[in-house]
Design a protein around this motif. Structure first.
Motif, PDB file in Angstrom:
ATOM      1  N   PHE A  18      41.658  57.136  46.069  1.00 48.14           N
ATOM      2  CA  PHE A  18      43.087  56.902  45.856  1.00 48.14           C
ATOM      3  C   PHE A  18      43.388  55.406  45.742  1.00 48.14           C
ATOM      4  N   LEU A  19      42.615  54.587  46.483  1.00 49.29           N
ATOM      5  CA  LEU A  19      42.863  53.152  46.539  1.00 49.29           C
ATOM      6  C   LEU A  19      42.006  52.344  45.572  1.00 49.29           C
ATOM      7  N   LYS A  20      41.180  53.003  44.781  1.00 52.50           N
ATOM      8  CA  LYS A  20      40.261  52.286  43.887  1.00 52.50           C
ATOM      9  C   LYS A  20      41.033  51.346  42.966  1.00 52.50           C
ATOM     10  N   PRO A  21      40.654  50.069  42.912  1.00 53.34           N
ATOM     11  CA  PRO A  21      41.375  49.101  42.070  1.00 53.34           C
ATOM     12  C   PRO A  21      41.316  49.473  40.588  1.00 53.34           C
ATOM     13  N   GLU A  22      42.429  49.364  39.902  1.00 53.31           N
ATOM     14  CA  GLU A  22      42.482  49.710  38.478  1.00 53.31           C
ATOM     15  C   GLU A  22      41.586  48.806  37.642  1.00 53.31           C
ATOM     16  N   TYR A  23      41.397  47.557  38.098  1.00 55.98           N
ATOM     17  CA  TYR A  23      40.603  46.625  37.298  1.00 55.98           C
ATOM     18  C   TYR A  23      39.130  47.005  37.238  1.00 55.98           C
ATOM     19  N   MET A  24      38.700  47.923  38.086  1.00 53.46           N
ATOM     20  CA  MET A  24      37.304  48.340  38.041  1.00 53.46           C
ATOM     21  C   MET A  24      36.987  49.187  36.805  1.00 53.46           C
ATOM     22  N   ASP A  25      37.991  49.820  36.226  1.00 54.24           N
ATOM     23  CA  ASP A  25      37.758  50.719  35.089  1.00 54.24           C
ATOM     24  C   ASP A  25      38.505  50.304  33.827  1.00 54.24           C
ATOM     25  N   SER A  26      38.979  49.058  33.776  1.00 56.33           N
ATOM     26  CA  SER A  26      39.735  48.581  32.611  1.00 56.33           C
ATOM     27  C   SER A  26      39.401  47.122  32.354  1.00 56.33           C
ATOM     28  N   LYS A  27      38.934  46.799  31.151  1.00 52.01           N
ATOM     29  CA  LYS A  27      38.616  45.408  30.829  1.00 52.01           C
ATOM     30  C   LYS A  27      39.858  44.532  30.862  1.00 52.01           C
ATOM     31  N   ASP A  28      40.963  45.024  30.324  1.00 53.21           N
ATOM     32  CA  ASP A  28      42.194  44.233  30.312  1.00 53.21           C
ATOM     33  C   ASP A  28      42.647  43.917  31.734  1.00 53.21           C
ATOM     34  N   LYS A  29      42.616  44.924  32.591  1.00 56.26           N
ATOM     35  CA  LYS A  29      43.047  44.703  33.979  1.00 56.26           C
ATOM     36  C   LYS A  29      42.041  43.830  34.733  1.00 56.26           C
ATOM     37  N   ALA A  30      40.767  43.950  34.385  1.00 50.20           N
ATOM     38  CA  ALA A  30      39.759  43.089  35.001  1.00 50.20           C
ATOM     39  C   ALA A  30      39.994  41.634  34.598  1.00 50.20           C
ATOM     40  N   ASP A  31      40.293  41.411  33.320  1.00 49.15           N
ATOM     41  CA  ASP A  31      40.575  40.052  32.847  1.00 49.15           C
ATOM     42  C   ASP A  31      41.815  39.492  33.529  1.00 49.15           C
ATOM     43  N   ASP A  32      42.843  40.330  33.705  1.00 50.65           N
ATOM     44  CA  ASP A  32      44.058  39.889  34.402  1.00 50.65           C
ATOM     45  C   ASP A  32      43.751  39.530  35.851  1.00 50.65           C
ATOM     46  N   PHE A  33      42.923  40.348  36.492  1.00 47.55           N
ATOM     47  CA  PHE A  33      42.571  40.093  37.893  1.00 47.55           C
ATOM     48  C   PHE A  33      41.799  38.783  38.021  1.00 47.55           C
ATOM     49  N   ILE A  34      40.842  38.567  37.121  1.00 47.42           N
ATOM     50  CA  ILE A  34      40.059  37.333  37.154  1.00 47.42           C
ATOM     51  C   ILE A  34      40.975  36.129  36.936  1.00 47.42           C
ATOM     52  N   ASN A  35      41.919  36.250  36.018  1.00 46.64           N
ATOM     53  CA  ASN A  35      42.859  35.159  35.755  1.00 46.64           C
ATOM     54  C   ASN A  35      43.755  34.888  36.958  1.00 46.64           C
ATOM     55  N   ASP A  36      44.187  35.959  37.635  1.00 43.96           N
ATOM     56  CA  ASP A  36      44.999  35.798  38.840  1.00 43.96           C
ATOM     57  C   ASP A  36      44.225  35.050  39.925  1.00 43.96           C
ATOM     58  N   ARG A  37      42.951  35.402  40.058  1.00 39.40           N
ATOM     59  CA  ARG A  37      42.121  34.736  41.068  1.00 39.40           C
ATOM     60  C   ARG A  37      41.888  33.268  40.700  1.00 39.40           C
ATOM     61  N   LEU A  38      41.796  33.003  39.400  1.00 43.29           N
ATOM     62  CA  LEU A  38      41.592  31.628  38.952  1.00 43.29           C
ATOM     63  C   LEU A  38      42.791  30.765  39.315  1.00 43.29           C
TER      64      LEU A  38
END
Length: 286
Positions: A18-38
């Motif tokens: 239920f809590l699995k991060p969306e960015y684990m299964d989406s390139k766009d969301k992964a890129d957004d997450f990486i940018n947020d961390r940057l």
């Protein structure tokens, strides 16, 4: 291994899905997450547990410096998420149950930093502890992968190996180059997100360089190693492959498989985790 997953483990797995991060299964969301961390501001990690400064790196400490064992614990989080309460609690348990002094560094993370920055920071900390008796390198997930890369690296700089290595679900191939991976079944991790984060961590290195993917390195002369992995986790096939590599390279390795269990299951409050602590205690007492 027992084929019966506890009821509590089944509940835990349902919650994790239920809590699995969306960015684990989406390139766009992964890129957004990486940018947020940057763009996130780097600041000291707050905790009720003690920490000290080591060459500008925050290091959490658990137990007594004169304990029987010294554990250098490298936390997981896909090389991008900082140490959290789960790691703190587990390090506290390790210190108590294993008569250990546990050091958990807040090492440099992606995307602001890459593997080379972490190697530099951890090497200096390791040098300060290498003469300790019963020095154990330990890590979970990305931290477990880092431990194996780091121990391969130690040979290139003529530093002694630790006495033993213990890992939980180590990420041994950040290139994720041996599909198919069971992303849909893993309640925590996903192939798409991991690939993107892995590139960020590698920096100028190839994602198949041993310094980020120990699966492709030379593991000869590594210390005796104990690995715990969940049968249902995304890394399981790569971990089994690496365990075979360790055997091939003459390392005394034991792989303990949690039947039908998930990623880093020993760190969760489930009955199977208690068995893991008992296994580790016996392993260190041998």
């Amino acid at each position: 291994m027992s084929n019966n997953k506890s009821f509590i483990a089944k509940i835990e797995e349902t919650v994790l899905k239920f809590l699995k991060p969306e960015y684990m299964d989406s390139k766009d969301k992964a890129d957004d997450f990486i940018n947020d961390r940057l763009n996130a501001q780097e600041k000291p990690v707050k905790s009720i547990f003690k920490s000290f400064d080591f060459n500008g790196m925050q290091v959490f400490t658990f137990g007594n410096d004169n304990a029987q064992n010294t554990i250098l614990y490298i936390h997981g989080g896909a090389y991008i998420s900082e140490i959290n309460y789960q790691h703190f609690i587990y390090c506290y348990l390790l210190a108590r149950k294993l008569n250990a002094h546990v050091l958990a560094p807040v090492y440099p993370l992606a995307p602001k930093h890459s593997a080379n920055d972490a190697f530099e920071a951890i090497t200096e900390l390791y040098k300060s502890r290498v003469q300790k008796n019963n020095l154990i390198m330990m890590g979970d997930s990305a931290g477990g992968g880092f431990v194996y890369s780091f121990c391969q690296y130690l040979k290139t700089v003529n530093l002694e190996q630790p006495d033993k290595i213990i890992t939980f679900s180590p990420w041994v191939d950040i290139s994720m180059s041996s599909p198919p991976y069971n992303s849909s079944d893993d309640p925590i991790l996903g192939e798409i997100g991991l690939k993107e984060i892995g590139k960020s961590w590698a920096g100028d290195l190839s994602t198949k360089d041993y310094r980020v993917s120990p699966l492709f390195g030379d593991s000869t002369d590594l210390a005796d190693t104990l690995i715990f992995a969940g049968e249902n986790e995304i890394f399981y096939s790569d971990i089994r492959k690496y365990a075979e590599n360790l055997k091939r390279d003459g390392v005394n390795v034991k792989l303990v498989t949690g039947a039908k269990l998930f990623h880093i299951y020993p760190l969760f409050p489930i009955p199977e985790a208690k068995n893991v602590l008992n296994d580790i205690k016996r392993y260190l007492d041998d």
